[in-house]
Scaffold this motif. Structure first.
Motif, PDB file in Angstrom:
ATOM      1  N   VAL A 116       0.581  -1.334   0.161  1.00 33.29           N
ATOM      2  CA  VAL A 116      -0.190  -0.321  -0.088  1.00 33.29           C
ATOM      3  C   VAL A 116       0.726   1.723   0.347  1.00 33.29           C
ATOM      4  CG1 VAL A 116      -1.762   1.592   1.425  1.00 33.29           C
ATOM      5  CG2 VAL A 116      -2.008  -0.948   1.004  1.00 33.29           C
ATOM      6  N   LEU A 117       1.853   1.155   0.819  1.00 31.57           N
ATOM      7  CA  LEU A 117       3.008   2.324   0.659  1.00 31.57           C
ATOM      8  C   LEU A 117       3.524   3.217  -0.746  1.00 31.57           C
ATOM      9  CD1 LEU A 117       4.221   4.580   2.358  1.00 31.57           C
ATOM     10  CD2 LEU A 117       6.301   2.679   2.864  1.00 31.57           C
ATOM     11  N   ALA A 118       3.713   1.533  -1.028  1.00 34.27           N
ATOM     12  CA  ALA A 118       4.704   2.237  -2.371  1.00 34.27           C
ATOM     13  C   ALA A 118       3.241   2.075  -3.676  1.00 34.27           C
ATOM     14  CB  ALA A 118       5.399   0.269  -2.815  1.00 34.27           C
ATOM     15  N   THR A 170       3.240  11.104   0.369  1.00 30.10           N
ATOM     16  CA  THR A 170       4.671  10.722   1.278  1.00 30.10           C
ATOM     17  C   THR A 170       4.370  11.918   2.337  1.00 30.10           C
ATOM     18  OG1 THR A 170       5.160   9.851  -0.326  1.00 30.10           O
ATOM     19  CG2 THR A 170       5.201   8.009   0.234  1.00 30.10           C
ATOM     20  N   THR A 171       5.238  11.505   3.706  1.00 30.39           N
ATOM     21  CA  THR A 171       5.642  11.969   3.938  1.00 30.39           C
ATOM     22  C   THR A 171       7.827  12.853   4.023  1.00 30.39           C
ATOM     23  OG1 THR A 171       6.277  10.942   5.946  1.00 30.39           O
ATOM     24  CG2 THR A 171       4.056  12.082   5.585  1.00 30.39           C
ATOM     25  N   LYS A 172       8.029  13.447   4.987  1.00 27.14           N
ATOM     26  CA  LYS A 172       9.930  13.137   5.166  1.00 27.14           C
ATOM     27  C   LYS A 172       9.685  12.411   5.259  1.00 27.14           C
ATOM     28  CE  LYS A 172      12.816  16.775   6.714  1.00 27.14           C
ATOM     29  NZ  LYS A 172      13.006  17.990   7.281  1.00 27.14           N
ATOM     30  N   LYS A 173       8.962  11.862   6.546  1.00 25.83           N
ATOM     31  CA  LYS A 173       9.522  10.821   7.122  1.00 25.83           C
ATOM     32  C   LYS A 173       9.909   9.734   6.314  1.00 25.83           C
ATOM     33  CE  LYS A 173      10.833   7.468  10.749  1.00 25.83           C
ATOM     34  NZ  LYS A 173      12.500   7.987  11.999  1.00 25.83           N
ATOM     35  N   PHE A 174       9.282   9.536   5.416  1.00 29.13           N
ATOM     36  CA  PHE A 174       8.953   7.759   4.338  1.00 29.13           C
ATOM     37  C   PHE A 174      10.811   8.161   3.831  1.00 29.13           C
ATOM     38  CE2 PHE A 174       8.211   7.586  -0.446  1.00 29.13           C
ATOM     39  CZ  PHE A 174       8.714   6.152   0.053  1.00 29.13           C
ATOM     40  N   LEU A 175      10.774   9.593   2.913  1.00 29.81           N
ATOM     41  CA  LEU A 175      11.849   9.547   2.527  1.00 29.81           C
ATOM     42  C   LEU A 175      13.047   9.189   3.431  1.00 29.81           C
ATOM     43  CD1 LEU A 175      11.626  13.051   1.010  1.00 29.81           C
ATOM     44  CD2 LEU A 175      10.884  11.028  -0.030  1.00 29.81           C
ATOM     45  N   GLU A 176      13.099   9.580   4.643  1.00 32.79           N
ATOM     46  CA  GLU A 176      14.495   8.948   5.688  1.00 32.79           C
ATOM     47  C   GLU A 176      14.549   7.696   5.366  1.00 32.79           C
ATOM     48  OE1 GLU A 176      15.639  10.631  10.225  1.00 32.79           O
ATOM     49  OE2 GLU A 176      13.999  11.251   9.327  1.00 32.79           O
TER      50      GLU A 176
END
Length: 233
Positions: A116-118, A170-176
């Protein structure tokens, strides 16, 4: 009107270091930047680092020199989530697993949540209904809620569909979490397939938009406050 951040900081920290010779001045700037990145719990932005050094100092060259000095170390400075952060080098993964019994410090995401996240990452902004349609099964509110609790996703703009349902980004946390500087660094679906991390059936590519939305989550509620649109090849 408030004074610029650099002027506010000038009374507390000598950023120009005019009394030092050029070599020592550069070394002191490197030390400051390395110390702040080392101590920070999240990626350090360019704006923050610029408040620690002189006006004519190149942040990129400082980072490059620090990275060169760390070449033989088991950790490195990486560009991630719009800033820089210290991370253990990938080649040390087996050592860390042996030391900590396979435990990780990353987010605990199940396979279903990862799919789901992808899907959100490649199709954002996207509604829960659209996710269910593209994956061929119901995407539960529980999965959405869990991804929100992990700060992997946030609410995006309302959909123009009837009822104006929420979309998700998605968020900055996702990128991190995934070591990405921006969403433009997302791997091609073919690369994910080749690595065995995702099947084309899981995230169909026929509806991938030609634009990527880079969402920076700011504030305590995790809601994406600033979304910049960039063309994605």
């Amino acid at each position: 009107m408030g004074r610029p951040a650099r002027e506010k900081n000038a009374g507390l920290l000598d950023t120009e270091l005019d009394a030092l010779p050029p070599e020592l001045r550069w070394r002191e700037w490197m030390t400051r930047v390395e110390a702040v990145i080392f101590a920070a719990p999240e990626p350090v932005t360019r704006d923050m680092l610029a408040r620690l050094v002189g006006r004519g100092c190149s942040i990129d060259l400082l980072i490059e020199d620090i990275a060169n000095e760390l070449a033989a170390r088991p950790y490195e400075i990486v560009a991630v989530a719009g800033g820089w952060q210290f991370r253990t080098r990938p080649r040390q993964a087996e050592v860390l697993k042996a030391a900590f019994g396979g435990a990780t410090t990353g987010a605990d995401i199940t396979e279903g949540e990862m799919i789901v996240l992808a899907s959100i990452a490649y199709h954002q902004p996207v509604t829960r209904g659209a996710l269910s349609d593209m994956l061929g099964r119901e995407v539960s509110r529980d999965i959405i809620g869990q991804l929100r609790r992990l700060d992997m996703i946030a609410s995006g703009p309302r959909s123009p569909q009837p009822g104006a349902p929420y979309t998700y980004v998605t968020t900055k946390k996702f990128l991190e979490q995934f070591g990405l500087e921006t969403l433009r660094d997302l791997p091609d679906l073919e690369a994910l397939e080749d690595a065995g991390l995702l099947s084309r059936e899981a995230v169909p590519n026929e509806s991938i938009p030609v634009s990527a939305l880079v969402a920076e989550s700011e504030g305590d509620d995790g809601v994406a406050d600033d979304i910049a649109v960039e063309a994605k090849e």
